[in-house]
Design an enzyme around this catalytic site. Structure first.
Site, PDB file in Angstrom:
ATOM      1  CG  ASP A  30       0.026 -66.977  53.543  1.00  0.00           C
ATOM      2  OD1 ASP A  30       1.112 -67.001  53.046  1.00  0.00           O
ATOM      3  OD2 ASP A  30       0.086 -66.989  55.003  1.00  0.00           O
ATOM      4  CG  ASP A  31       2.805 -69.410  51.273  1.00  0.00           C
ATOM      5  OD1 ASP A  31       3.032 -68.472  51.126  1.00  0.00           O
ATOM      6  OD2 ASP A  31       3.543 -70.365  51.984  1.00  0.00           O
ATOM      7  CB  CYS A  70       4.257 -63.014  53.980  1.00  0.00           C
ATOM      8  SG  CYS A  70       4.018 -64.880  53.820  1.00  0.00           S
ATOM      9  NE  ARG A  74       0.404 -61.822  53.848  1.00  0.00           N
ATOM     10  CZ  ARG A  74      -0.617 -62.402  53.709  1.00  0.00           C
ATOM     11  NH1 ARG A  74      -1.803 -61.646  54.068  1.00  0.00           N
ATOM     12  NH2 ARG A  74      -0.615 -63.646  53.352  1.00  0.00           N
ATOM     13  CE  LYS A 124       1.046 -64.225  56.710  1.00  0.00           C
ATOM     14  NZ  LYS A 124       1.592 -65.164  55.909  1.00  0.00           N
ATOM     15  CG  HIS A 126       3.385 -61.377  58.312  1.00  0.00           C
ATOM     16  ND1 HIS A 126       3.704 -62.501  57.318  1.00  0.00           N
ATOM     17  CD2 HIS A 126       4.444 -61.098  58.807  1.00  0.00           C
ATOM     18  CE1 HIS A 126       4.789 -63.015  57.904  1.00  0.00           C
ATOM     19  NE2 HIS A 126       5.250 -62.239  58.589  1.00  0.00           N
ATOM     20  CB  SER A 149       3.584 -66.882  58.863  1.00  0.00           C
ATOM     21  OG  SER A 149       3.845 -65.942  57.607  1.00  0.00           O
ATOM     22  CG  HIS A 245       2.126 -69.974  55.541  1.00  0.00           C
ATOM     23  ND1 HIS A 245       2.831 -70.563  56.685  1.00  0.00           N
ATOM     24  CD2 HIS A 245       3.172 -68.990  55.000  1.00  0.00           C
ATOM     25  CE1 HIS A 245       3.874 -70.081  56.777  1.00  0.00           C
ATOM     26  NE2 HIS A 245       4.153 -69.143  55.986  1.00  0.00           N
ATOM     27  CG  ASP A 297       1.161 -64.625  50.309  1.00  0.00           C
ATOM     28  OD1 ASP A 297       0.817 -65.532  49.568  1.00  0.00           O
ATOM     29  OD2 ASP A 297       1.575 -64.625  51.363  1.00  0.00           O
ATOM     30  CG  ASN A 298       4.248 -65.715  48.613  1.00  0.00           C
ATOM     31  OD1 ASN A 298       4.025 -64.965  49.732  1.00  0.00           O
ATOM     32  ND2 ASN A 298       3.948 -67.067  48.693  1.00  0.00           N
ATOM     33  CE  LYS A 313       6.814 -68.322  51.777  1.00  0.00           C
ATOM     34  NZ  LYS A 313       5.968 -68.853  52.831  1.00  0.00           N
TER      35      LYS A 313
END
Length: 471
Positions: A30-31, A70, A74, A124, A126, A149, A245, A297-298, A313
């Site tokens: 994540d991130d 996010c 996903r 996660k 989301h 998140s 994240h 994810d990004n 992001k």
């Protein structure tokens, strides 16, 4: 004698079929930024386990997720369809009556149920916290993790386990009071409730507020347990880490281990986690018939790095959607290869379908491509020739990459902390092969190329919009 020959042939055929069955693990951070692994050039953290995965598999340097935030990212990974197409163009929040991934969408987990896969999600989600949107109603047999998140609060509409563990001196009365505050929608509670996320097992909250310091360790134990439990049958594990994240939490053993910042400590702990997954595969004889995919994810939050890319992001500059990605499958994917071919997270579902011998559904439009021939080295070219960019939390198309060229209407995200000016306000054309950092705007020198890409972008968006209107 004839009976034994028939039996032998049947057993032989079964053995062949079993050898072709593929377990699948997708590890999704994540991130995490493009540069934030040592095998992608970071000098702020060592990631030996992920580096070894790259040495034994295929490392991609032009891998794009479908969004720079996010929830839409996903949704696209799990369905092979653009976020706009599945109705998740932006980030979902733990607010009352929030929507989620439509249940008529087919996730990777639901697709694999066709061949009786065991399916588990750790981490996660989301994609909606209401019960009908949670993982157990989206093809997963089991779920353990935070439903959104880690900086978000508790939400109403989630069942509470009778054995819920309450931390930080909380009582059930205090927990329900927090839910009422969230439901009120009043901004004055925003900071008070921030970072008080619930931990779920199945459809129930089992811990509140979540002790996030031990979260990566507990996620890893859950993932290892799932693999061991299902080692005798094909399985799909979606392992979606909550970090790096913000707010960043790290286990005690990993605090300061990177020698740089907590962000990179968190990545070092994730690298340890990856090592535990591979160790489990090898100890249980599963390392020869398992496809493992690692990606993010990004792009990075303000603590990470997307260098040499521009942006991060929230943005549609490459730093927002171009992330590290490694595909690993011994005897299927040739080891030690690095490719700059354009590939996307949208391609994961159709590729898994091919690897597992499942036909793609014919009743819907997919935005992903089957990468199996490319991954197996039967061709050096990816079937994907273009990638489209949509703004974060928006259904408006911002750009397209085709081959080496990228046309971009808007790459930034307008926010209180950022005031766009100068070149940011201009429509841009980049040659990413010659200018990976998107620093030289070539639109005045190449008006025909710009117009060609603009028209292609408009045509795609029109077709996508038309498909949505049929629903």
């Amino acid at each position: 004698m004839k009976y034994f020959v028939i039996l032998f042939l049947a057993l032989f055929q079964t053995a062949i079929l079993q050898s072709q069955v593929k377990n699948v693990i997708v590890i999704f951070t994540d991130d995490q930024g493009y540069e934030d692994l040592s095998c992608y050039g970071s000098n702020k953290v060592k990631t030996p386990n992920i580096d070894q995965m790259a040495e034994e598999g295929l490392k991609l340097t032009s891998f794009y997720v479908a969004s720079s935030v996010c929830s839409p990212s996903r949704a696209a990974l799990l369905t092979g369809r653009m976020p706009k197409r599945v109705g998740i163009p932006g980030v979902l929040f733990p607010k009352k009556n929030e929507k989620g991934l439509p249940t008529d969408e087919i996730t990777i987990a639901e697709l694999l149920k066709e061949k009786n896969y065991a399916t588990g999600l750790v981490g996660k989600w989301h994609l909606g916290h209401a019960k009908k949107y949670l993982p157990l109603n989206q093809g997963f047999d089991s779920y353990y993790g935070i439903p959104y998140s880690n900086n978000m609060s508790i939400a109403s509409g989630i069942d509470i386990s009778p054995n819920v563990v309450l931390n930080d001196g909380y009582t059930l009365e205090m927990m329900h009071a927090d839910i009422k505050k969230v439901d009120s929608g009043e901004k004055k509670y925003k900071n008070e409730l921030k970072e008080k996320a619930p931990l779920l097992r199945g459809n129930e909250i089992v811990e509140y507020p979540t002790n996030q310091t031990t979260l990566t360790e507990r996620y890893t134990k859950e993932a290892v347990s799932f693999i061991k439990k299902n080692k005798e049958k094909p399985f799909f594990l979606y392992f979606a880490h909550s970090f790096p994240h913000v707010p960043i939490f790290v286990g005690d053993k990993f605090k300061g281990i990177s020698g740089s910042t907590p962000y990179y400590d968190a990545i070092a702990e994730i690298d340890w986690s990856v090592g535990e997954v591979f160790k489990t595969l090898k100890e249980n004889g599963l390392d020869k018939n398992t496809l493992v995919i690692f990606t993010s994810d990004n792009g990075p939050n303000s603590h990470g790095s997307a260098k040499p890319l521009k942006g991060r992001k929230f943005e549609t500059y490459d730093g927002g959607q171009r992330v590290p990605a490694i595909f690993w499958a011994p005897e299927e994917i040739k080891a030690g290869i690095t490719s700059d071919e354009v590939v996307s997270s949208l391609d994961v579902l159709p590729t898994i379908a091919n690897f597992t011998g499942i036909c793609m559904p014919k009743d819907r439009v997919y935005d992903g491509y089957d990468l199996s021939k490319f991954l197996k080295g039967k061709t050096k070219e990816s079937p994907r020739k273009e990638m489209y960019f949509y703004g974060s939390n928006s259904t408006k198309i911002d750009g397209i990459r085709q081959g080496d060229w990228k046309y971009l209407i808007k790459g930034y995200r307008k926010a209180g902390w950022y005031k766009p000016k100068g070149d940011d306000l201009k429509i841009k054309l980049f040659n990413l092969k010659e200018d990976i950092s998107e620093s030289e705007n070539l639109i005045e020198k190449n008006p025909e190329k710009a117009n060609e890409l603009l028209n292609k972008m408009k045509d795609y968006d029109a077709d996508l919009t038309k498909d949505i209107s049929k629903k």
